[in-house]
Design a protein around this motif. Sequence first.
Motif, PDB file in Angstrom:
ATOM      1  N   PHE A 285      10.968   6.648  64.971  1.00 25.75           N
ATOM      2  CA  PHE A 285      10.272   6.320  66.289  1.00 25.75           C
ATOM      3  C   PHE A 285       9.281   5.948  67.077  1.00 25.75           C
ATOM      4  CE2 PHE A 285      10.622   8.377  70.449  1.00 25.75           C
ATOM      5  CZ  PHE A 285      11.158   7.339  71.438  1.00 25.75           C
ATOM      6  N   ASN A 286       8.527   6.854  66.337  1.00 25.39           N
ATOM      7  CA  ASN A 286       6.900   6.636  66.226  1.00 25.39           C
ATOM      8  C   ASN A 286       6.522   5.286  66.175  1.00 25.39           C
ATOM      9  OD1 ASN A 286       6.661   9.420  67.551  1.00 25.39           O
ATOM     10  ND2 ASN A 286       5.747  10.202  65.567  1.00 25.39           N
ATOM     11  N   ILE A 287       6.556   4.616  65.622  1.00 26.61           N
ATOM     12  CA  ILE A 287       6.320   2.844  64.988  1.00 26.61           C
ATOM     13  C   ILE A 287       7.108   2.406  65.774  1.00 26.61           C
ATOM     14  CG2 ILE A 287       6.921   1.543  63.202  1.00 26.61           C
ATOM     15  CD1 ILE A 287       6.209   3.478  61.385  1.00 26.61           C
ATOM     16  N   ALA A 288       8.332   2.802  65.997  1.00 27.10           N
ATOM     17  CA  ALA A 288       9.442   1.705  67.153  1.00 27.10           C
ATOM     18  C   ALA A 288       8.477   1.363  68.525  1.00 27.10           C
ATOM     19  CB  ALA A 288      10.755   2.347  67.210  1.00 27.10           C
ATOM     20  N   LYS A 289       8.287   2.607  68.774  1.00 28.82           N
ATOM     21  CA  LYS A 289       7.492   3.179  70.365  1.00 28.82           C
ATOM     22  C   LYS A 289       6.257   2.230  70.396  1.00 28.82           C
ATOM     23  CE  LYS A 289       5.832   6.447  71.251  1.00 28.82           C
ATOM     24  NZ  LYS A 289       6.141   7.838  71.248  1.00 28.82           N
ATOM     25  N   GLU A 290       5.075   2.002  69.537  1.00 29.77           N
ATOM     26  CA  GLU A 290       4.185   1.688  68.977  1.00 29.77           C
ATOM     27  C   GLU A 290       3.964   0.337  69.266  1.00 29.77           C
ATOM     28  OE1 GLU A 290       1.121   4.025  68.032  1.00 29.77           O
ATOM     29  OE2 GLU A 290       1.874   6.175  68.663  1.00 29.77           O
ATOM     30  N   ASN A 291       5.174  -0.258  68.645  1.00 29.27           N
ATOM     31  CA  ASN A 291       5.072  -1.422  67.531  1.00 29.27           C
ATOM     32  C   ASN A 291       6.292  -2.593  67.929  1.00 29.27           C
ATOM     33  OD1 ASN A 291       2.445  -1.856  65.472  1.00 29.27           O
ATOM     34  ND2 ASN A 291       3.283   0.456  65.401  1.00 29.27           N
ATOM     35  N   PHE A 292       6.485  -3.284  68.511  1.00 27.50           N
ATOM     36  CA  PHE A 292       7.232  -4.190  69.429  1.00 27.50           C
ATOM     37  C   PHE A 292       7.963  -5.050  67.718  1.00 27.50           C
ATOM     38  CE2 PHE A 292       9.369  -7.707  70.576  1.00 27.50           C
ATOM     39  CZ  PHE A 292      10.382  -7.697  71.760  1.00 27.50           C
ATOM     40  N   PHE A 293       7.339  -5.247  66.984  1.00 26.83           N
ATOM     41  CA  PHE A 293       8.362  -5.318  65.691  1.00 26.83           C
ATOM     42  C   PHE A 293       8.273  -4.615  65.033  1.00 26.83           C
ATOM     43  CE2 PHE A 293       6.358  -9.104  67.770  1.00 26.83           C
ATOM     44  CZ  PHE A 293       6.747  -9.941  68.037  1.00 26.83           C
ATOM     45  N   GLY A 294       8.376  -3.242  64.978  1.00 29.41           N
ATOM     46  CA  GLY A 294       8.518  -2.225  63.892  1.00 29.41           C
ATOM     47  C   GLY A 294       7.316  -2.406  62.770  1.00 29.41           C
ATOM     48  N   GLY A 295       7.714  -1.747  62.281  1.00 31.69           N
ATOM     49  CA  GLY A 295       6.378  -1.934  61.065  1.00 31.69           C
ATOM     50  C   GLY A 295       7.169  -2.755  59.397  1.00 31.69           C
ATOM     51  N   GLY A 296       7.794  -3.416  60.058  1.00 29.14           N
ATOM     52  CA  GLY A 296       8.087  -4.456  58.879  1.00 29.14           C
ATOM     53  C   GLY A 296       9.113  -2.830  57.378  1.00 29.14           C
ATOM     54  N   PHE A 297       9.238  -3.838  55.933  1.00 31.64           N
ATOM     55  CA  PHE A 297       9.969  -2.942  55.020  1.00 31.64           C
ATOM     56  C   PHE A 297       9.459  -2.566  54.720  1.00 31.64           C
ATOM     57  CE2 PHE A 297      12.409  -7.435  55.326  1.00 31.64           C
ATOM     58  CZ  PHE A 297      13.351  -6.639  55.656  1.00 31.64           C
ATOM     59  N   PHE A 323      17.735   5.107  61.996  1.00 37.47           N
ATOM     60  CA  PHE A 323      16.165   4.733  61.937  1.00 37.47           C
ATOM     61  C   PHE A 323      15.541   3.532  60.687  1.00 37.47           C
ATOM     62  CE2 PHE A 323      17.358   8.973  63.969  1.00 37.47           C
ATOM     63  CZ  PHE A 323      16.514   8.756  64.859  1.00 37.47           C
ATOM     64  N   HIS A 324      16.444   3.444  59.449  1.00 37.66           N
ATOM     65  CA  HIS A 324      15.668   2.779  58.766  1.00 37.66           C
ATOM     66  C   HIS A 324      15.774   0.797  60.089  1.00 37.66           C
ATOM     67  CE1 HIS A 324      16.737   1.516  54.149  1.00 37.66           C
ATOM     68  NE2 HIS A 324      14.920   0.765  54.987  1.00 37.66           N
ATOM     69  N   MET A 325      16.434   0.860  60.406  1.00 38.47           N
ATOM     70  CA  MET A 325      15.904  -0.401  61.005  1.00 38.47           C
ATOM     71  C   MET A 325      15.439   0.066  62.352  1.00 38.47           C
ATOM     72  SD  MET A 325      18.278  -2.497  59.605  1.00 38.47           S
ATOM     73  CE  MET A 325      18.269  -3.666  60.573  1.00 38.47           C
ATOM     74  N   LEU A 326      15.286   1.200  62.630  1.00 37.38           N
ATOM     75  CA  LEU A 326      14.410   0.904  64.472  1.00 37.38           C
ATOM     76  C   LEU A 326      12.773   1.204  63.480  1.00 37.38           C
ATOM     77  CD1 LEU A 326      13.791   2.157  66.910  1.00 37.38           C
ATOM     78  CD2 LEU A 326      14.581   4.414  66.498  1.00 37.38           C
ATOM     79  N   GLY A 327      12.796   1.789  62.744  1.00 39.62           N
ATOM     80  CA  GLY A 327      11.007   2.094  62.415  1.00 39.62           C
ATOM     81  C   GLY A 327      10.794   0.701  61.016  1.00 39.62           C
ATOM     82  N   GLU A 328      11.566  -0.478  60.597  1.00 48.10           N
ATOM     83  CA  GLU A 328      11.341  -1.698  60.079  1.00 48.10           C
ATOM     84  C   GLU A 328      11.366  -2.374  60.462  1.00 48.10           C
ATOM     85  OE1 GLU A 328      13.681  -2.073  56.403  1.00 48.10           O
ATOM     86  OE2 GLU A 328      12.986   0.166  55.420  1.00 48.10           O
ATOM     87  N   HIS A 329      12.155  -2.536  61.829  1.00 43.42           N
ATOM     88  CA  HIS A 329      12.727  -4.141  63.069  1.00 43.42           C
ATOM     89  C   HIS A 329      11.990  -3.643  64.195  1.00 43.42           C
ATOM     90  CE1 HIS A 329      12.976  -5.666  58.705  1.00 43.42           C
ATOM     91  NE2 HIS A 329      14.300  -4.942  58.382  1.00 43.42           N
ATOM     92  N   GLY A 330      11.964  -2.197  64.746  1.00 45.93           N
ATOM     93  CA  GLY A 330      11.815  -1.750  66.436  1.00 45.93           C
ATOM     94  C   GLY A 330      12.901  -1.610  66.904  1.00 45.93           C
ATOM     95  N   PHE A 331      13.104  -1.645  68.407  1.00 46.32           N
ATOM     96  CA  PHE A 331      14.047  -1.549  69.157  1.00 46.32           C
ATOM     97  C   PHE A 331      14.628  -2.819  68.690  1.00 46.32           C
ATOM     98  CE2 PHE A 331      11.310   1.973  70.548  1.00 46.32           C
ATOM     99  CZ  PHE A 331      12.996   3.019  70.501  1.00 46.32           C
ATOM    100  N   VAL A 332      15.084  -3.500  68.692  1.00 47.07           N
ATOM    101  CA  VAL A 332      14.774  -5.225  69.065  1.00 47.07           C
ATOM    102  C   VAL A 332      16.218  -4.971  67.543  1.00 47.07           C
ATOM    103  CG1 VAL A 332      15.293  -7.281  69.352  1.00 47.07           C
ATOM    104  CG2 VAL A 332      13.534  -6.398  70.209  1.00 47.07           C
ATOM    105  N   GLY A 333      15.371  -4.614  66.881  1.00 50.48           N
ATOM    106  CA  GLY A 333      16.171  -4.783  65.594  1.00 50.48           C
ATOM    107  C   GLY A 333      17.484  -3.875  65.390  1.00 50.48           C
ATOM    108  N   LEU A 334      16.878  -2.422  65.780  1.00 55.04           N
ATOM    109  CA  LEU A 334      18.352  -1.462  65.962  1.00 55.04           C
ATOM    110  C   LEU A 334      19.582  -2.303  67.046  1.00 55.04           C
ATOM    111  CD1 LEU A 334      19.295   1.233  65.014  1.00 55.04           C
ATOM    112  CD2 LEU A 334      17.916   2.290  67.117  1.00 55.04           C
TER     113      LEU A 334
END
Length: 437
Positions: A285-297, A323-334
Amino acid sequence: MLMRDLLMLLIVVPGGLLALRHPFVGIMMWTWISMMNPHRLTWGFMYYAPVAMFIGGCTLVGLLLSREKRSPFVGAPAWWLVLLVLWMCVTTAFAFDPADSMIQLERVLKIDLMVLVTLMLVRTKREMMAFAWVIALSIAFYGIKGGIFTLLSGGGSRVYGPLGSYIEENNALAVALIVVIPLLRFLQTTLTSVWQKHAMTVAMVLCGMSVLGSHSRGGLLAITAMVAVLWWRGRNKVLTGIIVLIAGSAALSFMPEHWWARMDTISTHEDQSAMGRLNAWIMAFNIAKENFFGGGFSIYNSYVYGMYAPDPTHVVSAHSIYFHMLGEHGFVGLFIYLGLWISTWFAASALRKHGRRQAETEWCVELGSMVQVSLVGFAVGGAFLSLAYFDLSYNVMALTVAAKAWMHCRGWESEREFHSPRRVLGLPLFFGDKLAR
């Protein structure tokens, strides 16, 4: 030991050559190999052989040469899948570790590409029935084997999947079996012989025992949700409820004390596993909140945990499809990922609603209903597991989309009545001549 390798070789090589002329056979073999991982049951040279690459390559060549194909974009879920693939490519470019993320992206792209190939090749009722059998039996094999093991061991040992696969972990295998059990029920409705129906009932019971034998708390929650939906969908709720209570009580009473002790921790946060999941979810959640594209795989390492996790020392994977999708690919990916499964749910609803209009499509009603049950099990069990990219759920989606497209274009008017399953793959089957009527 060597006999298993030779048998696998004798299946894979002719199958790949046959796929050059009949790509449908290739996509069935790809589905079987990618989900069941039968080469992992060998002990010699076939264990690490690139069987999936060989079958996949032959299938793609056969697809290019074949005229018996269609556009894969035959339903909303297919478009959501393509959108998800494109977004994952974008997030990989902005990943924290682009090099490592690219490795995982290549693996995911192979899976998603073959799902789209499946939609191009699975077009007729005969092909859909064959596809459903391949999906179900590829996973049910481990459920039946694991159920027998659970009964023989008194539930004292855990059931695991094949090494080096998505379902190697006990929790992952449990959720995969929960997704497959409703498909087994659907296939049971296509059988006419009494012994075949009873055999399928035994298979479903053993798969259920295997879920319990996995000692998976997420699996217990998921199978509870699945059974609840099955009960709600049943015609005679009183009788069904009594049967479920008796069967469930008998199965649960069979499990040992340490199994119950593990299940008792579901409602607490006392064990390391539960705390690790919570830590990973907050990090995602913290990654997605601060990074629009998430953190990647590639985000499950001490560096990323040190920046975003409450406890930087407890490094684990997301253990949740969401949370897998959220952290890796952001809110858009989820959002895209949820759109994929919501649209699949509505596609299954369309099968249930419109399948009753003519006799030729009545089987679609049962398929749509059981797909929805599978989706409920996947949604609940997947909340605790990193199975966001596993082939099984995407293949269930492809089967649903193919059936809806077939029903929409009145496919039964342009194809022969399917009288014999022996013609499905050109191989003898034991299921009987009226399998798919």
